[in-house]
Design an enzyme around this catalytic site. Structure first.
Site, PDB file in Angstrom:
ATOM      1  N   ASP A  44       0.823  -1.211   0.000  1.00 25.62           N
ATOM      2  CA  ASP A  44       0.000   0.000   0.000  1.00 25.62           C
ATOM      3  C   ASP A  44       0.860   1.266   0.000  1.00 25.62           C
ATOM      4  O   ASP A  44       0.329   2.383  -0.038  1.00 25.62           O
ATOM      5  CB  ASP A  44      -1.031  -0.008   1.129  1.00 25.62           C
ATOM      6  CG  ASP A  44      -0.417  -0.016   2.514  1.00 25.62           C
ATOM      7  OD1 ASP A  44       0.830  -0.074   2.614  1.00 25.62           O
ATOM      8  OD2 ASP A  44      -1.177   0.028   3.496  1.00 25.62           O
ATOM      9  N   SER A  45       2.190   1.119  -0.008  1.00 24.01           N
ATOM     10  CA  SER A  45       3.069   2.285  -0.239  1.00 24.01           C
ATOM     11  C   SER A  45       2.751   2.879  -1.619  1.00 24.01           C
ATOM     12  O   SER A  45       3.040   4.050  -1.890  1.00 24.01           O
ATOM     13  CB  SER A  45       4.547   1.890  -0.156  1.00 24.01           C
ATOM     14  OG  SER A  45       4.813   0.808  -1.012  1.00 24.01           O
ATOM     15  N   ASP A  83      -1.198  -6.302  -0.272  1.00 20.16           N
ATOM     16  CA  ASP A  83      -1.477  -5.636   1.005  1.00 20.16           C
ATOM     17  C   ASP A  83      -2.965  -5.399   1.152  1.00 20.16           C
ATOM     18  O   ASP A  83      -3.609  -4.909   0.214  1.00 20.16           O
ATOM     19  CB  ASP A  83      -0.797  -4.247   1.000  1.00 20.16           C
ATOM     20  CG  ASP A  83       0.380  -4.169   1.940  1.00 20.16           C
ATOM     21  OD1 ASP A  83       0.606  -5.113   2.727  1.00 20.16           O
ATOM     22  OD2 ASP A  83       1.095  -3.139   1.883  1.00 20.16           O
ATOM     23  N   LYS A 113      -1.129  -9.397   3.047  1.00 24.29           N
ATOM     24  CA  LYS A 113      -0.332  -8.886   4.179  1.00 24.29           C
ATOM     25  C   LYS A 113      -1.201  -7.928   4.984  1.00 24.29           C
ATOM     26  O   LYS A 113      -1.918  -7.100   4.418  1.00 24.29           O
ATOM     27  CB  LYS A 113       0.934  -8.185   3.684  1.00 24.29           C
ATOM     28  CG  LYS A 113       1.740  -7.554   4.822  1.00 24.29           C
ATOM     29  CD  LYS A 113       3.151  -7.219   4.412  1.00 24.29           C
ATOM     30  CE  LYS A 113       3.310  -5.938   3.649  1.00 24.29           C
ATOM     31  NZ  LYS A 113       2.830  -4.725   4.338  1.00 24.29           N
ATOM     32  N   GLU A 115      -1.145  -5.376   8.616  1.00 27.82           N
ATOM     33  CA  GLU A 115      -0.264  -4.698   9.570  1.00 27.82           C
ATOM     34  C   GLU A 115      -0.733  -4.923  11.011  1.00 27.82           C
ATOM     35  O   GLU A 115      -1.934  -4.934  11.278  1.00 27.82           O
ATOM     36  CB  GLU A 115      -0.238  -3.193   9.283  1.00 27.82           C
ATOM     37  CG  GLU A 115       0.480  -2.859   7.999  1.00 27.82           C
ATOM     38  CD  GLU A 115       0.652  -1.353   7.787  1.00 27.82           C
ATOM     39  OE1 GLU A 115       0.367  -0.566   8.704  1.00 27.82           O
ATOM     40  OE2 GLU A 115       1.077  -0.980   6.683  1.00 27.82           O
ATOM     41  N   GLU A 183       9.643  -3.886  10.043  1.00 26.46           N
ATOM     42  CA  GLU A 183       9.975  -2.580   9.463  1.00 26.46           C
ATOM     43  C   GLU A 183      10.534  -1.630  10.507  1.00 26.46           C
ATOM     44  O   GLU A 183       9.951  -1.444  11.591  1.00 26.46           O
ATOM     45  CB  GLU A 183       8.722  -1.964   8.786  1.00 26.46           C
ATOM     46  CG  GLU A 183       9.034  -0.601   8.155  1.00 26.46           C
ATOM     47  CD  GLU A 183       8.009  -0.109   7.151  1.00 26.46           C
ATOM     48  OE1 GLU A 183       7.031  -0.829   6.854  1.00 26.46           O
ATOM     49  OE2 GLU A 183       8.197   1.025   6.663  1.00 26.46           O
TER      50      GLU A 183
HETATM   51  O1  KIV Z   1       3.521  -1.107   1.376  1.00 24.80           O
HETATM   52  C1  KIV Z   1       4.685  -1.518   1.308  1.00 24.80           C
HETATM   53  O2  KIV Z   1       5.417  -1.233   0.345  1.00 24.80           O
HETATM   54  C2  KIV Z   1       5.196  -2.344   2.393  1.00 24.80           C
HETATM   55  C3  KIV Z   1       6.655  -2.623   2.409  1.00 24.80           C
HETATM   56  C4  KIV Z   1       7.375  -1.439   2.877  1.00 24.80           C
HETATM   57  C5  KIV Z   1       6.982  -3.810   3.222  1.00 24.80           C
HETATM   58  O3  KIV Z   1       4.458  -2.733   3.236  1.00 24.80           O
END
Ligand code: KIV
Length: 259
Positions: A44-45, A83, A113, A115, A183
């Protein structure tokens, strides 16, 4: 052979570092896949780096899936993780299952994934795994909690938070996560977590002792205007791109293009 979930436990057992990168669109995902990257994360970045939001909070599941589908069309070998964005899994395990199900059905993700490592998230991870969804955990700096934490600070800097993070990692493993992203935490803590767990840890800003490393691909390529202090740029694509666009503009204005 396309990579499946067992690859990661084998890597851990054999001490083979796992290579992971973010992927958000077709052409670059093809390159990453062809380079033999083990795991591609539609992280989600994407919200901040590719879509220009000021945090990862606004991005929706529909937006993530739009990109994940493009990545899926490119990837033939790497293991694809998507994510789950903010508010697509926090309400209940059932909400998480619905969101994860969409990632698996619509983007053919192999895992999702999530968090966090507190009790409710651990319960959700357990539920997803029991329902047949492979889950990657993510602890330490969790950008979806930016408003609660008050910034993108390093985590695990005192004894109490170190012991909390270690316990969260153990709880996520026990709930069935196949791997955990660590992280922005002290390398010694990441080392302790990595040694304690049987599942592999994937570090970002967590030192060299994790079982694998992940970077945001734009940071690795030097394409982002800003990158976190722990990221390393292996190229300067921002400069290369600027130069190419300027030369094209000059050629058009001077009527040198087309020839
Ligand atoms: O969203 C993302 O890119 C991430 C990575 C930094 C692990 O969660």
């Amino acid at each position: 052979m396309p990579i499946n979930i067992h690859h990661f436990e084998r890597c851990k057992q054999q001490g083979k570092p796992i290579v992971a990168l973010t992927a958000w669109e077709f052409s670059s995902a093809q390159v990453l896949d062809q380079c033999g990257v083990d795991l591609l994360l539609v992280g989600d970045s994407l919200a901040m780096v590719a879509l220009g939001y000021t945090s990862t909070l606004p991005i929706t599941l529909d937006e993530i899936l739009h990109h994940a589908k493009a990545v899926r069309r490119a990837v033939t070998q790497a293991f694809l993780v998507v994510d789950l964005p903010f508010l697509s899994y926090q309400e209940s395990p059932q909400q998480a299952m619905h969101s994860a199900g969409r990632a698996l059905k619509e983007a053919e993700a192999q895992a999702v994934k999530l968090e966090g490592g507190h009790t409710e998230i651990v319960q959700t991870v357990r539920y997803l795994v029991q329902m047949g969804v492979p889950v990657m955990g993510h602890i330490g700096l969790t950008p979806q909690s930016v408003n609660q934490v008050g910034g993108y600070r390093k985590q695990g800097t005192d004894a109490e938070s170190q012991s909390r993070l270690l316990n969260e990692a153990k709880a996520l493993e026990e709930a069935g996560a196949f791997s955990i992203v660590l992280e922005h935490m002290p390398p010694e803590l990441a080392q302790q977590i990595s040694r304690t767990l049987a599942i592999p840890t994937i570090g970002i800003g967590a030192g060299p002792h994790c079982d694998g490393q992940v970077l945001v691909t734009h940071d690795l390529l030097g394409l982002s205007e800003w990158r976190p202090p722990f990221a390393r740029a292996y190229a300067n694509l921002r400069e290369t791109m600027t130069d190419a666009v300027k030369r094209f503009s000059d050629d058009v204005r001077e009527r040198r293009f087309p020839g």
